[in-house]
Scaffold this motif. Structure first.
Motif: not given
Length: 95
Positions: A1-26
């Motif tokens: 079965m397929l599932f779509a995960i649709h996730a919207l960032d918080c107001s600090r999303g851009l800042e937090l993405r930079k910090i947590h990008q590598e662990p997310h990719l791992a």
């Protein structure tokens, strides 16, 4: 079965993405540990085509539970990058 995960960032999303990008990719590389296979994934962007505002993952799994556990363990989830996440079963009709 397929599932779509649709996730919207918080107001600090851009800042937090930079910090947590590598662990997310791992984490994405561990999908099979949860019984999940990533079909496609990538950032959601504003209409300017550049500014990131969330994530979209289409995954395949036997059960929703594995998808929920996979998503719940994602650093973007645990570290508050995503403000709102919706997981929806998905039926492929085209493509």
């Amino acid at each position: 079965m397929l599932f779509a995960i649709h996730a919207l960032d918080c107001s600090r999303g851009l800042e937090l993405r930079k910090i947590h990008q590598e662990p997310h990719l791992a984490h994405l590389k561990t999908a099979s540990d949860y019984g999940v296979r990533i079909v496609m994934s990538g950032p959601l962007v504003e209409d300017d085509g550049v500014t990131t505002k969330g994530s979209l993952l289409v995954v395949e799994a036997d059960k929703r539970d594995g998808v929920q556990r996979f998503n719940g363990a994602d650093p973007f989830s645990t570290e508050g990058v995503w403000d709102k996440v919706t997981i929806t079963a998905f039926i492929r009709k085209n493509g």
